[in-house]
Every structure is written in C-alpha cells, then in structure tokens.
Design an enzyme around this catalytic site. Sequence first.
Site, PDB file in Angstrom:
ATOM      1  N   ARG A 155    -141.528  40.282  12.566  1.00  0.00           N
ATOM      2  CA  ARG A 155    -140.959  38.958  12.819  1.00  0.00           C
ATOM      3  C   ARG A 155    -140.602  38.240  11.527  1.00  0.00           C
ATOM      4  NH1 ARG A 155    -142.573  37.091  18.067  1.00  0.00           N
ATOM      5  NH2 ARG A 155    -142.935  34.983  17.342  1.00  0.00           N
TER       6      ARG A 155
ATOM      7  N   LYS B 280    -158.942  27.410  28.881  1.00  0.00           N
ATOM      8  CA  LYS B 280    -158.891  28.854  28.683  1.00  0.00           C
ATOM      9  C   LYS B 280    -160.212  29.464  29.154  1.00  0.00           C
ATOM     10  CE  LYS B 280    -157.444  32.220  25.184  1.00  0.00           C
ATOM     11  NZ  LYS B 280    -156.976  32.378  23.787  1.00  0.00           N
TER      12      LYS B 280
ATOM     13  N   GLU C 225    -145.158  33.939  11.495  1.00  0.00           N
ATOM     14  CA  GLU C 225    -145.127  35.009  10.491  1.00  0.00           C
ATOM     15  C   GLU C 225    -144.063  34.790   9.426  1.00  0.00           C
ATOM     16  OE1 GLU C 225    -147.054  36.542  14.171  1.00  0.00           O
ATOM     17  OE2 GLU C 225    -145.139  35.501  13.798  1.00  0.00           O
TER      18      GLU C 225
END
Length: 635
Positions: free
Chosen positions: A398, A283, A370
């Site tokens: 969600r 990343k 979630e």
Amino acid sequence: MHLSELTHPNQLHGLSIHQLEQIARQIREKHLETVAASGGHLGPGLGVVELTLALYQTLDLDRDKVTWDVGHQAYPHKLITGRYNKFHTLRQKDGVAGYLKRCESKFDHFGAGHASTSISAALGMAMARDLKGENFKTVAVIGDGALTGGMALEAINHAGHMPKTNLLVVLNDNEMSISPNVGAITRYLNKMRLSAPVQFLKDNLEEQFKQIPFVGETFTPEMERLKEGMKRLAVSKVGAVIEELGFTYMGPVDGHNLAELITTFKHAHTIQGPVLVHVVTVKGKGYAIAEKDQVGYHAQNPFNLATGKGIPSTKPKPPAYSKVFAHALVKLAEDNPKIVGITAAMATGTCLDKLQEKLPKQYIDVGIAEQHAVTLSAGLACEGMRPVVVIYSTFLQRGYDQIVHDVCIQNLPVFFCLDRAGIVGADGPTHQGMYDISYLRCLPNMTIMAPKDEAELQRMVVTGVNHTSGPIAMRYPRGNGYGVPLMEEGWEELPIGKAEILRNGDDVLILGYGSMVYPAMQTAEILSEHGIEATVINARFVKPLDTELILPLAQRIGKVVTMEEGCLMGGFGSAVAEALMDNNILVPLMRLGVPDTLVDHATPEQSFATLGLNPSQMCDRILAKFSRKQSPVSV
C-alpha cells in the site's frame, strides 16, 4: 426462525425485534463456537451483529449492495447469506474464507482484506448505477480505525462533492482497529465521547435523577430519551465536521439497539446524496472476555470458550520470528536512541509492542496509514534518525509509491522489516506475502535480504540498523523458527551481498533464499539418497546477488535450482536467471517457488503441498527435470 433457516438476507424482512434478537444470540453462539474451534477474527464480528441485522432488514439484497471494509467484521454477514451450514469450515482449505470474496457469494459485493477500501468501492458502484440509469442502494460499512487510512478520507472528500449521488456510509465506531486507534480523528471522536456533557450524564445526571422521589432505581423511557438526546447534543460537533464535508450526518446510534438502528437506517435511505450514520458498538460484544481484552481477542487461534485461553501446543515451539526480531531491535535501541520503530496499527502482530513497553519514546504507531509510515520514516532519516519500518509484506504494498519516490530516489537509509513474508495460511490471497521480492528488487538503491533462521535474523537486524548508505529491506516468515541457538552477545552485521555455502556436491547447485534454505538442505539430503550430490548455498541477499560465489559454481556444476517462498515472476529465481544470462552462462536452470496463481486460504503445510514445495516434492521435480535433456534455461 432459526439461524440455519436463513439462506437469504431478505428473509429478515418483517421479523419482529424479538425475533431479530433471537437470531442475534444465535449468530454470536455460532460465531464463538466456530472461532474457538478453528481460529479466526473474533471481536470485530461480535460487535456488529445488531448493525448487520438492522441494516439488512432495511435493504433488498437482490438489488442493493453492501461493501464491508476489511472483512474482519463480516462473519455475521456470512452467516445470514447462505453460509451457515459451511461455517464450520471457516478459514480451512476449500472452506469459507475469512474475508469477503466475490467468487464465494453473490452477496459479497466487493472483496477486501486490506482496510479503508469500502467507501471508494461503494461510491464507484453508486456512480455506475447512476450512469446506467439503474435503481439500487449502495452502502459502505467502515470501522473508525479504517478512517486513519488516507484512501478512506480521499473517498469521503470525493463523495461529499456529489450531492446527487445516493450513498450510505455506516461508521462502525468501536474505538479500535486491531490495537487501540491512534491519531487526530480518533482523538476527536474520543473527545466528544468524553466531553463534559457526556461525562456529566454518565457520572452524575443519572444518579441525580434516581434521587427524585418516585423515580428511584427505575429510569422511565422518557428519561432515557432525554439522556440520549443530551448525549447526541454533546457529540454534535462530530456531525458538524461530517456535514461540512458534504454528508448528511445521523447519530451517534447505539449499535446494539435494533429498534433504533432500524429506524435510523430507514430514514437514512430516504435522504438524497451521501449520508453517514455514526454507530457506536462494543468490539467483542456478548463475550465478556473479548469485551475486556479487545486487542487480544481481535483474532484468536483455537481456544477454550469457557476460559478464553488458547489451546496449548502438544510440544514446545521455538520462538516466533516476530518475537526474535523485536527482542533484537529492543536490545539495539537501548544502546542507540536514534533507532525508532514504526508500525501501522500492528503493534501486537509485529511484536513492536515490546519496543513500546520498553522504550516508548522510540516507538511510533501511525494507525492504518502505510503510505504515511513510509514517508514519515523518510523524514526521520533525513534528520539522522534510524527508522525501522515494520509492516507485513502484504500491507507494505500500500505504500509502494512512497518507497519509490520518497525513499529510493532520495537514497535514504530506511530499514524495512517485512513480517509475514511468504505463505501465511488461513488469511488467504489478500494477506499472502508473495510479491515483496519482486516489487522491491527492481528499485534502484534498495538492498534486500532474508534470513535462513532466527539466529541469522538477529544478525540481519544489526545489518539493517547499521546500513547507512541507502534503504535496506529484510523479509521473514510468519510463525516459528527452527530452534537454533540465539545469540545474546557479539552480534555482527553481515557483509552486504555475500552468500554462504552450506553443503558441497558436484551434481547440482541449489540456491535457497530465506525461509527456503532449510528445505533446500532437506531436499539435498533426499537427492543424496538417489546418488545425486548437491551444493547448497544460502543466498542471504537477492540484491545485490553474490555473483562472485554463484556464477563460477553454476558454470562448473552445470545445473542450477533456485528455491524461494514468493512469486516466481520477478523473484529470486529471476534474479539468478538474469545474472546467468547477463554473464553468458547458459546452463539448465529450474526455479521453484509460487507460480502465477493466487494462493488460497489453507494451512501453510497444505499450501506448500499444493504448490509442490515440500522437500520430497522438490526432489522429485529436480529428478524429473534433470533426468531428461534440457534447454539451457527453463522454469
């Protein structure tokens, strides 16, 4: 070929590795230059440059379809699909969106701003292809952080039972989502990376080879292949798990080696059934500062490219709501070991990292999950803990069934803290926190509140933590407060369902909720210049609504205006309208908020202006409405 000449990804076909490497450098340069100037997601896109180029060289994008999970990492995709010349408008009003949008490009095959959706979408496309007798490839690119989302695992489970359905899943494994990944899946991948054979290769074998006469510091291609082969052997257990689920596993592949990627993808396309290619990336690749701080440079506001430091504000800003919230929660948690803060992979965004630093035993990060976060909090509440679930408004959507089924029906004392409620700006429709008032207000047992400023937020944190008779939710906006003095001592909880009068007037009653209270006061001052005096109420609670205060004033004054930073349908204004109608108080009512439309990416100021929600605009709308004869209740 220069990157600016790429208007169609099929132009990558036939390019040499050297040419692709040149384009990769140009992508990183343009990516960094643009994000440094306008802000945006930095690390994810830098990590998938070679992955994108290699994948697209093996596809025919006039027919084949690629779904990108979330969209954080799709900036290279945008740069090679005809958006180079507009890329400088990234995340700006009427400019290139920060996420994928089907309406923006024919190459954005599936829109996404939330994680873990790509495999489900790609499988749906593959099944549609087969049902229609068509012939094209479908690919899902998903980060390892998104695998913590149950939806991704559900899709893998389904796809693995369809051996005749061709589907390629590319696992972009960079050990990160926004914060470092958590959970058993991540731990398993890390275990394989850090296993004894891999560590032996990393720490010992290479050095041993260098001691061989005539080898020295040089490492021949043959020896490199031997080393890579042993690394693959060490992580074969990852593939075994994937293959047990019905996929053909390939990898791990060096995500920055174009030749290896192209060879792997070409082979993957020839295999029948679901295939997973495990690609290991870094990343922030190519920008040393982002590689070193992968959390901090996941996304950035405008910054100095040479130093990596943010461009300082021209004037000091009040503290952000998120920081005020975290400070209050930490202070309360220090005195109450039953308080537990829960985040879903958003420790830094919600500022719960402050709780993690100070009280790590009272902090939980469940990853991008979630639904699990909500039901986990319900289990904690069952055993007398004080769970504080801190999730962005857009992401709490969600876990809606879990809020209904596991929290509200059982009337458990869970405290939901909805960060980024309302207009969020450059992230656009997928992240606007527009719907929480509406989707929570209809739930039995739920109490809902919103502070007018950062000092009132402190009191609401106390209120939420101390509320034990059922679930309670607090919404607060993105950005900074108003600079009002914060309380360091003597915090008191608010009486549930009680509003306050901030200003008195006999001509119109203005009810402000949360972040719209101060604009309501400003609107009242402008109205006063026109000879109209308003009573302004800080509602504080939308449920229960303070009807004891509001209804008599509405009856006496005869004109009512509501203001909210959220959708009008089912929102705060709707709650007031219902209360007036139920009590047969048929006075003219004007609801100001977000109409039935998607709010696109722009600065918050631009969005407020477009929606007519600036104080001067709201004053004009009120004057126009009440200057003509009105039916009792209208919008």
